[in-house]
Design a protein around this motif. Structure first.
Motif, PDB file in Angstrom:
ATOM      1  N   ARG A 153       1.072  54.973  -5.681  1.00  0.00           N
ATOM      2  CA  ARG A 153       1.324  56.267  -6.331  1.00  0.00           C
ATOM      3  C   ARG A 153       1.450  57.377  -5.291  1.00  0.00           C
ATOM      4  NH1 ARG A 153      -2.380  54.539 -10.174  1.00  0.00           N
ATOM      5  NH2 ARG A 153      -4.082  55.658  -9.126  1.00  0.00           N
ATOM      6  N   GLN A 154       0.495  57.402  -4.359  1.00  0.00           N
ATOM      7  CA  GLN A 154       0.510  58.479  -3.368  1.00  0.00           C
ATOM      8  C   GLN A 154       1.744  58.402  -2.476  1.00  0.00           C
ATOM      9  OE1 GLN A 154      -3.026  60.061  -1.647  1.00  0.00           O
ATOM     10  NE2 GLN A 154      -2.255  59.851   0.440  1.00  0.00           N
ATOM     11  N   ALA A 155       2.144  57.180  -2.128  1.00  0.00           N
ATOM     12  CA  ALA A 155       3.265  56.995  -1.197  1.00  0.00           C
ATOM     13  C   ALA A 155       4.626  57.019  -1.897  1.00  0.00           C
ATOM     14  CB  ALA A 155       3.090  55.684  -0.437  1.00  0.00           C
ATOM     15  N   ASP A 162     -13.096  44.638  -0.529  1.00  0.00           N
ATOM     16  CA  ASP A 162     -11.773  44.220  -1.016  1.00  0.00           C
ATOM     17  C   ASP A 162     -10.829  45.412  -1.104  1.00  0.00           C
ATOM     18  OD1 ASP A 162     -12.836  41.680  -1.328  1.00  0.00           O
ATOM     19  OD2 ASP A 162     -13.055  41.843  -3.505  1.00  0.00           O
ATOM     20  N   ALA A 163     -11.335  46.511  -1.674  1.00  0.00           N
ATOM     21  CA  ALA A 163     -10.496  47.697  -1.860  1.00  0.00           C
ATOM     22  C   ALA A 163     -10.093  48.295  -0.515  1.00  0.00           C
ATOM     23  CB  ALA A 163     -11.241  48.730  -2.704  1.00  0.00           C
ATOM     24  N   ALA A 164     -11.047  48.383   0.411  1.00  0.00           N
ATOM     25  CA  ALA A 164     -10.747  48.975   1.725  1.00  0.00           C
ATOM     26  C   ALA A 164      -9.720  48.144   2.478  1.00  0.00           C
ATOM     27  CB  ALA A 164     -12.038  49.090   2.535  1.00  0.00           C
ATOM     28  N   ALA A 165      -9.905  46.822   2.480  1.00  0.00           N
ATOM     29  CA  ALA A 165      -8.959  45.950   3.174  1.00  0.00           C
ATOM     30  C   ALA A 165      -7.587  45.985   2.502  1.00  0.00           C
ATOM     31  CB  ALA A 165      -9.491  44.520   3.223  1.00  0.00           C
ATOM     32  N   THR A 166      -7.571  46.096   1.175  1.00  0.00           N
ATOM     33  CA  THR A 166      -6.296  46.178   0.443  1.00  0.00           C
ATOM     34  C   THR A 166      -5.534  47.443   0.813  1.00  0.00           C
ATOM     35  OG1 THR A 166      -7.096  44.843  -1.414  1.00  0.00           O
ATOM     36  CG2 THR A 166      -5.259  46.343  -1.860  1.00  0.00           C
ATOM     37  N   LEU A 167      -6.227  48.573   0.901  1.00  0.00           N
ATOM     38  CA  LEU A 167      -5.562  49.820   1.300  1.00  0.00           C
ATOM     39  C   LEU A 167      -4.876  49.658   2.653  1.00  0.00           C
ATOM     40  CD1 LEU A 167      -8.178  52.565   0.304  1.00  0.00           C
ATOM     41  CD2 LEU A 167      -5.920  52.207  -0.713  1.00  0.00           C
ATOM     42  N   LEU A 168      -5.605  49.074   3.601  1.00  0.00           N
ATOM     43  CA  LEU A 168      -5.052  48.913   4.944  1.00  0.00           C
ATOM     44  C   LEU A 168      -3.894  47.918   4.948  1.00  0.00           C
ATOM     45  CD1 LEU A 168      -5.539  50.003   7.772  1.00  0.00           C
ATOM     46  CD2 LEU A 168      -7.084  48.074   8.182  1.00  0.00           C
ATOM     47  N   ALA A 169      -4.055  46.801   4.223  1.00  0.00           N
ATOM     48  CA  ALA A 169      -3.004  45.780   4.182  1.00  0.00           C
ATOM     49  C   ALA A 169      -1.734  46.329   3.544  1.00  0.00           C
ATOM     50  CB  ALA A 169      -3.503  44.551   3.417  1.00  0.00           C
ATOM     51  N   CYS A 170      -1.891  47.046   2.432  1.00  0.00           N
ATOM     52  CA  CYS A 170      -0.708  47.556   1.734  1.00  0.00           C
ATOM     53  C   CYS A 170      -0.028  48.669   2.533  1.00  0.00           C
ATOM     54  CB  CYS A 170      -1.093  48.057   0.342  1.00  0.00           C
ATOM     55  SG  CYS A 170      -1.512  46.728  -0.809  1.00  0.00           S
ATOM     56  N   THR A 210       0.152  48.826   5.713  1.00  0.00           N
ATOM     57  CA  THR A 210       0.924  48.135   6.754  1.00  0.00           C
ATOM     58  C   THR A 210       2.132  47.409   6.163  1.00  0.00           C
ATOM     59  OG1 THR A 210      -1.104  47.829   8.036  1.00  0.00           O
ATOM     60  CG2 THR A 210       0.763  46.424   8.608  1.00  0.00           C
ATOM     61  N   LEU A 211       1.921  46.717   5.044  1.00  0.00           N
ATOM     62  CA  LEU A 211       2.992  45.940   4.409  1.00  0.00           C
ATOM     63  C   LEU A 211       4.142  46.832   3.966  1.00  0.00           C
ATOM     64  CD1 LEU A 211       3.675  43.026   3.262  1.00  0.00           C
ATOM     65  CD2 LEU A 211       2.744  43.874   1.094  1.00  0.00           C
ATOM     66  N   TRP A 212       3.795  47.967   3.355  1.00  0.00           N
ATOM     67  CA  TRP A 212       4.807  48.852   2.780  1.00  0.00           C
ATOM     68  C   TRP A 212       5.328  49.884   3.777  1.00  0.00           C
ATOM     69  CZ3 TRP A 212       1.194  50.072  -1.956  1.00  0.00           C
ATOM     70  CH2 TRP A 212       1.126  48.939  -2.788  1.00  0.00           C
ATOM     71  N   GLY A 213       4.654  50.016   4.929  1.00  0.00           N
ATOM     72  CA  GLY A 213       5.072  51.025   5.905  1.00  0.00           C
ATOM     73  C   GLY A 213       4.950  52.437   5.369  1.00  0.00           C
ATOM     74  N   THR A 214       3.836  52.731   4.688  1.00  0.00           N
ATOM     75  CA  THR A 214       3.690  54.049   4.063  1.00  0.00           C
ATOM     76  C   THR A 214       3.370  55.149   5.066  1.00  0.00           C
ATOM     77  OG1 THR A 214       1.316  53.785   3.628  1.00  0.00           O
ATOM     78  CG2 THR A 214       2.832  52.977   1.940  1.00  0.00           C
ATOM     79  N   ASP A 215       2.919  54.747   6.273  1.00  0.00           N
ATOM     80  CA  ASP A 215       2.579  55.738   7.304  1.00  0.00           C
ATOM     81  C   ASP A 215       1.479  56.698   6.864  1.00  0.00           C
ATOM     82  OD1 ASP A 215       4.434  54.718   9.150  1.00  0.00           O
ATOM     83  OD2 ASP A 215       6.052  55.908   8.260  1.00  0.00           O
ATOM     84  N   ALA A 216       0.608  56.244   5.986  1.00  0.00           N
ATOM     85  CA  ALA A 216      -0.547  57.075   5.612  1.00  0.00           C
ATOM     86  C   ALA A 216      -1.474  57.209   6.817  1.00  0.00           C
ATOM     87  CB  ALA A 216      -1.298  56.438   4.447  1.00  0.00           C
ATOM     88  N   THR A 217      -2.075  58.371   6.972  1.00  0.00           N
ATOM     89  CA  THR A 217      -3.041  58.553   8.050  1.00  0.00           C
ATOM     90  C   THR A 217      -4.358  57.899   7.662  1.00  0.00           C
ATOM     91  OG1 THR A 217      -3.946  60.624   7.205  1.00  0.00           O
ATOM     92  CG2 THR A 217      -1.977  60.769   8.610  1.00  0.00           C
ATOM     93  N   ARG A 218      -5.219  57.725   8.650  1.00  0.00           N
ATOM     94  CA  ARG A 218      -6.555  57.187   8.378  1.00  0.00           C
ATOM     95  C   ARG A 218      -7.301  58.072   7.376  1.00  0.00           C
ATOM     96  NH1 ARG A 218     -10.258  53.796  10.718  1.00  0.00           N
ATOM     97  NH2 ARG A 218     -12.436  54.465  10.751  1.00  0.00           N
ATOM     98  N   ASP A 219      -7.168  59.386   7.551  1.00  0.00           N
ATOM     99  CA  ASP A 219      -7.827  60.309   6.613  1.00  0.00           C
ATOM    100  C   ASP A 219      -7.258  60.178   5.207  1.00  0.00           C
ATOM    101  OD1 ASP A 219      -9.540  61.266   8.529  1.00  0.00           O
ATOM    102  OD2 ASP A 219      -8.420  63.107   8.927  1.00  0.00           O
TER     103      ASP A 219
END
Length: 311
Positions: free
Chosen positions: A86-88, A114-122, A124-133
């Motif tokens: 949604r955010q991306a 699970d949720a934290a690892a999913t955020l990071l995996a997705c 990377t997978l989708w190339g959303t370029d979200a910052t760590r923050d």
């Protein structure tokens, strides 16, 4: 012609946690409590693999029986993926496979990992370029323990547990974890705490609205001293959890009789975490508890938070 993206997989890993200190404030008007906790991320990891897909799905593998976990939109990993999409503004989906090593409903934050690892995996997978923050901000909307699973290490959590401040920790702490064959509901344990405080209102001090972490805990973590930390371990949810599951008291006694420096319930339980002096002591305690037919694993902390694994 094959789609090269179809074979792309991203592997992310995030740790479970132990609350080495947990103070729970008085119940607020909205039914919640503010907490003050010291988190330590430990070497029991959730491994999330993510593939491109048209919709959102999740399956579970690993040594932990996950047959009772929801695999629909109520699953925290699915919620995490959808929140990032949604955010991306991402219009596709993801297929998730999660190898579970952290006990379910065990007070160790497995769903949060699970949720934290999913955020990071997705991301990377989708190339959303979200910052760590950006990712940590989304994590905080998913649950109090999710931001810590993302950052890992050692931290103080206040508010609902999601307002994090890094804490200095030296060296490595050794833990032996006795895993229960049942779960405890976190809201159920908090409700029992409120009842416990009402029952014993004449005997105990009123709970603070905004509790704080004991300075002795932070000093022990900074010193890397397991004996000092053993003296400072504390969990306000332990008494209500023991009231709901009295057999856990026998597990605590057994561990402390077989060389543990101290034991406590992690979070809302029912996982019992025993702090020991070193790796040899951990192995000895594991053998003793296993002989009593308990399911036991060893872990060390602190460890890194969520990260991408290059298989």
């Amino acid at each position: 012609m094959t789609n090269p993206a179809a074979s792309l997989v991203v592997h992310a890993r995030a740790p479970g946690k132990i609350n080495v200190f947990l103070k729970v404030g008085a119940v607020l008007e909205d039914g919640y409590h503010e907490v003050a906790t010291a988190y330590q991320a430990v070497s029991l990891f959730e491994d999330v693999r993510a593939w491109p897909a048209d919709d959102f799905s999740v399956e579970f593998t690993g040594p932990i029986d996950a047959s009772g976990l929801a695999v629909d939109g109520s699953n925290l990993a699915i919620k995490a993926a959808r929140a990032l999409a949604r955010q991306a503004g991402y219009r596709g989906g993801v297929r998730l496979s999660i190898a579970k090593n952290v006990p379910i409903a065990g007070g160790m934050g497995g769903g949060s990992a699970d949720a934290a690892a999913t955020l990071l995996a997705c991301d990377t997978l989708w190339g959303t370029d979200a910052t760590r923050d950006d990712l940590i901000t989304i994590a905080a909307t998913l649950g109090a323990d999710v931001p810590f699973a993302f950052t890992g290490g050692t931290a103080v959590g206040t508010g609902r547990g999601d307002q994090l401040s890094p804490a200095l920790a030296k060296g490595q702490f050794h833990w032996v974890l006795a895993l229960a064959d049942f779960g405890l509901s976190t809201p159920g344990v908090y409700n029992e705490l409120d009842r416990h405080r009402e029952r014993h209102a004449q005997d105990i001090f009123p709970a603070q609205l905004q509790p704080t972490v004991d300075a002795n805990v932070l000093q022990a973590l900074r010193a890397g001293d397991p004996r000092m930390l053993a003296e400072a371990l504390h969990n306000d949810l332990q008494a209500p959890a023991l009231h709901l599951a009295p057999g856990l008291g026998q597990v605590l006694e057994l561990g402390e009789a077989n060389g543990a420096l101290a034991g406590l319930l992690s979070g809302s339980g029912p996982t019992v975490a025993f702090l020991v002096a070193d790796a040899d002591s951990a192995l000895e305690l594991q053998v003793a508890l296993s002989a009593a037919r308990l399911r036991v694993v060893r872990a060390t902390g602190p460890v890194h938070g969520a990260r991408i694994i290059h298989d």
